[in-house]
Scaffold this motif. Structure first.
Motif, PDB file in Angstrom:
ATOM      1  N   PRO A 298     -22.573  35.777   2.916  1.00 50.81           N
ATOM      2  CA  PRO A 298     -23.406  35.501   4.086  1.00 50.81           C
ATOM      3  C   PRO A 298     -23.396  34.030   4.498  1.00 50.81           C
ATOM      4  O   PRO A 298     -23.550  33.724   5.684  1.00 50.81           O
ATOM      5  N   ALA A 299     -23.184  33.120   3.544  1.00 48.67           N
ATOM      6  CA  ALA A 299     -23.100  31.698   3.890  1.00 48.67           C
ATOM      7  C   ALA A 299     -21.875  31.429   4.764  1.00 48.67           C
ATOM      8  O   ALA A 299     -21.927  30.624   5.706  1.00 48.67           O
ATOM      9  N   TRP A 304     -19.836  30.548  10.320  1.00 51.04           N
ATOM     10  CA  TRP A 304     -19.129  30.973  11.540  1.00 51.04           C
ATOM     11  C   TRP A 304     -20.070  30.941  12.743  1.00 51.04           C
ATOM     12  O   TRP A 304     -19.705  30.442  13.812  1.00 51.04           O
ATOM     13  N   VAL A 305     -21.294  31.440  12.574  1.00 52.21           N
ATOM     14  CA  VAL A 305     -22.267  31.431  13.664  1.00 52.21           C
ATOM     15  C   VAL A 305     -22.626  29.995  14.034  1.00 52.21           C
ATOM     16  O   VAL A 305     -22.678  29.638  15.228  1.00 52.21           O
ATOM     17  N   LEU A 342     -30.010  31.357   6.873  1.00 50.34           N
ATOM     18  CA  LEU A 342     -28.733  30.807   6.423  1.00 50.34           C
ATOM     19  C   LEU A 342     -28.049  30.007   7.524  1.00 50.34           C
ATOM     20  O   LEU A 342     -27.445  28.959   7.255  1.00 50.34           O
ATOM     21  N   VAL A 343     -28.138  30.486   8.764  1.00 46.51           N
ATOM     22  CA  VAL A 343     -27.542  29.751   9.884  1.00 46.51           C
ATOM     23  C   VAL A 343     -28.176  28.378  10.012  1.00 46.51           C
ATOM     24  O   VAL A 343     -27.490  27.372  10.199  1.00 46.51           O
ATOM     25  N   GLU A 344     -29.513  28.329   9.885  1.00 51.10           N
ATOM     26  CA  GLU A 344     -30.223  27.047   9.973  1.00 51.10           C
ATOM     27  C   GLU A 344     -29.778  26.112   8.858  1.00 51.10           C
ATOM     28  O   GLU A 344     -29.495  24.932   9.090  1.00 51.10           O
ATOM     29  N   PHE A 345     -29.692  26.640   7.635  1.00 48.56           N
ATOM     30  CA  PHE A 345     -29.343  25.796   6.491  1.00 48.56           C
ATOM     31  C   PHE A 345     -27.902  25.310   6.575  1.00 48.56           C
ATOM     32  O   PHE A 345     -27.626  24.118   6.397  1.00 48.56           O
ATOM     33  N   VAL A 346     -26.990  26.225   6.866  1.00 50.73           N
ATOM     34  CA  VAL A 346     -25.577  25.856   6.967  1.00 50.73           C
ATOM     35  C   VAL A 346     -25.362  24.909   8.145  1.00 50.73           C
ATOM     36  O   VAL A 346     -24.622  23.928   8.043  1.00 50.73           O
ATOM     37  N   GLY A 347     -26.022  25.202   9.278  1.00 49.34           N
ATOM     38  CA  GLY A 347     -25.871  24.331  10.441  1.00 49.34           C
ATOM     39  C   GLY A 347     -26.409  22.935  10.192  1.00 49.34           C
ATOM     40  O   GLY A 347     -25.842  21.946  10.671  1.00 49.34           O
ATOM     41  N   ARG A 348     -27.494  22.836   9.447  1.00 50.73           N
ATOM     42  CA  ARG A 348     -28.093  21.525   9.153  1.00 50.73           C
ATOM     43  C   ARG A 348     -27.280  20.750   8.127  1.00 50.73           C
ATOM     44  O   ARG A 348     -27.119  19.536   8.227  1.00 50.73           O
ATOM     45  N   MET A 349     -26.742  21.450   7.130  1.00 47.68           N
ATOM     46  CA  MET A 349     -26.020  20.782   6.051  1.00 47.68           C
ATOM     47  C   MET A 349     -24.540  20.565   6.360  1.00 47.68           C
ATOM     48  O   MET A 349     -23.939  19.594   5.907  1.00 47.68           O
TER      49      MET A 349
END
Length: 580
Positions: A298-299, A304-305, A342-349
């Motif tokens: 999912p990460a 990708w998103v 997950l989108v928020e976390f991945v996008g932020r990091m």
């Protein structure tokens, strides 16, 4: 003059610690930490002593090992706690609506168990243990999120993270060693009656804890949730088509994981002892796959998103604010609960996520896998007695880890989170060398213990005190002191990098990676012990720990660079950094 006084007031140190400890949030955090530590001790450890005394056979006891699955896979239902409000209880607060009822359920389960004979009512006994463990694991999710949500400049995230672990360790001691002592004197039913009453008391006290509030008006709460989800339709957000694809992919992965766990539990509960699936084998085999399906893959989908959004491809181009009036669909709520954290976390990091995961996977690796082999090392390899190990690990060991947590809390407040994380990591790594010395005779530890007078002190212990016990005790004490410092810093750091908006899901998912490390690492470590012996294993774990410390240095640099780019000049010590 005013600025100077303000700066002096903000200066970290004992005053900051004392100011944090006087805050009522700190008191409730200690209570919550105790509530987190007591149920696992009673459902996973002490309970087996009661079952053994009741002459329940080992094969039948195997069903109780299922209780541990609730703690191992608690992240599977963590999205509910971020998104769902309990009807009639939401006015208690966003987190408290989950914390207090779960504590009351645990207390009731323990009370009812105290009135049952485990041998004659084993079915009810196992059901109550399972319900209690599920409620306990659920309150863990909510309490971890509560800690992140309520932290402020006075009750800092660092202090709250330290306090919760101190409460946890004390509860483990009360439910474990003290529970055995109490049961020896007044009996098991009375012991569980007392423990159940304690949990009920904590559940009632929790009703008065501060919390992120939820509106008393159910309609207003629903409208607020709808508006929050409707933001997905604002300009710059990815299109519904992209969200649907991501939701289907993540939903299939999570669905497989949940079905796998449920099917295994049903098979185990309905099977006879001789045909019951092995819990350890299931956790070892499927544990990593479940974490892969619910965290790792999912990460990638979330990445990708986030990339679509960052590059402006497949995004909504309507004017800002259009989303506020959009009709919200059920799938939007699912996306917000399951994918968006997950989108928020991945996008932020961004690419920093690779470094974050590397630290998570390596920093506590020794703790995650060593517990399985500790007693075989003490009792089998070093040939100590049960009394020796109990004295060294339960008496001095618990005291040392609490002292380490206290020292870690002070260091977090005075020198900062990342510096403490680095020091804790280095110390925890180097304590493996103490065990390496023990594996080849412990001559250095024996000499050191004698030189500082510790051996003389232990020799005064009636019946078991001697030089051999002294070197074991001081080795365990140093290890636990380092673990306390590292543990305080690690929980504070992990809490600081998640978003308050999605704290329950993000923290649960990141902490679940320990399951992946533990299940994969135990098998490999066991084979290495068989092939090469304990000494080589301790040298290897030392290098792994030092490698984790190097990764912490990179993470420290990343955070420092990020603050510099943002123009942040305030000191890190005591900051309330969970990102929004």
């Amino acid at each position: 003059m005013g600025d100077a006084q303000a700066e002096k007031k903000k200066k970290p140190g004992w005053r900051t610690v004392l100011r944090s400890l006087r805050n009522r949030k700190s008191g409730f955090m200690a209570l919550f930490g105790f509530a987190q530590g007591l149920p696992p001790a009673l459902f996973l450890g002490t309970l087996y002593a009661w079952l053994s005394e009741a002459e329940v056979d080992l094969e039948t006891m195997g069903v109780f090992s299922l209780v541990g699955l609730a703690y191992a896979f608690q992240f599977l239902w963590s999205p509910l706690l971020d998104k769902v409000d309990i009807p009639g209880l939401s006015k208690l607060g966003k987190r408290k609506q989950w914390i207090a009822p779960m504590q009351l359920i645990v207390g009731i389960a323990l009370l009812v168990m105290s009135f049952l004979d485990p041998k004659n009512a084993l079915g009810w006994f196992s059901l109550l243990a399972a319900v209690g463990a599920f409620a306990s694991a659920t309150q863990d999710i909510a309490i971890n999120a509560w800690r992140i949500d309520v932290a402020d400049e006075e009750a800092t995230l660092d202090i709250l993270s330290t306090i919760t672990q101190m409460g946890f360790r004390l509860a483990a001691l009360v439910g474990g060693a003290f529970g055995l002592i109490i049961a020896e004197r007044i009996g098991w039913p009375q012991t569980y009656l007392i423990m159940g009453a304690i949990m009920l008391g904590i559940g009632i006290a929790s009703l008065f804890a501060p919390d992120a509030t939820v509106s008393d008006d159910t309609a207003a709460t629903a409208a607020a949730n709808a508006d929050e989800v409707a933001e997905l339709y604002n300009a710059g957000e990815v299109t519904e088509k992209v969200r649907t694809r991501a939701l289907i992919a993540v939903g299939v992965l999570w669905g497989w994981a949940i079905i796998t766990v449920v099917v295994f539990m049903v098979r185990s509960m309905t099977a006879t002892p001789d045909t019951r699936p092995d819990v350890t084998l299931f956790t070892t085999t499927y544990g990593p796959l479940i974490v892969l399906a619910t965290v790792v893959l999912p990460a990638f989908i979330a990445a990708w998103v986030a990339r679509q959004k960052r590059e402006g491809r497949n995004v909504i181009h309507a004017a800002p604010g259009v989303g506020a009036g959009h009709t919200v669909k059920f799938t939007d709520h699912l996306y917000r609960a399951l994918v968006l954290p997950l989108v928020e976390f991945v996008g932020r990091m961004g690419w920093s996520l690779v470094l974050i995961l590397a630290v998570v996977l390596t920093y506590r690796i020794c703790d995650a896998i060593w517990g399985t082999f500790a007693y075989p090392f003490y009792l089998g390899e070093l040939e100590y007695t049960n009394d020796d190990v109990a004295f060294a690990s339960k008496f001095f060991g618990v005291g040392a880890i609490i002292a380490g947590l206290a020292l870690g809390g002070l260091l977090l407040t005075t020198i900062g989170r990342m510096a403490t994380l680095l020091i804790g990591g280095i110390l925890a790594a180097l304590t493996n060398l103490l065990y390496a010395d023990m594996a080849v005779g412990g001559h250095y530890m024996e000499a050191f213990s004698g030189a500082i007078g510790f051996t003389y002190l232990i020799e005064q212990v009636p019946g078991i005190g001697d030089a051999d016990l002294a070197k074991l005790t001081i080795t365990i004490a140093f290890e636990n002191l380092a673990i306390g410092i590292a543990g305080a810093a690690y929980v504070a750091w992990l809490s600081s990098i998640v978003s308050k908006k999605f704290s329950a899901v993000q923290y649960a998912l990141l902490s679940s990676l320990t399951l992946l490390v533990g299940t994969l690492g135990r098998g490999a470590l066991g084979e290495m012990i068989e092939d090469q012996g304990y000494y080589d294993v301790f040298i290897l774990t030392t290098w792994i720990g030092l490698a984790a410390a190097v990764l912490v240095c990179f993470e420290w640099y990343r955070q420092s660079r990020g603050k510099a780019a943002a123009g942040v000049v305030a000191p890190e010590a005591g900051e309330v950094a969970p990102a929004e």
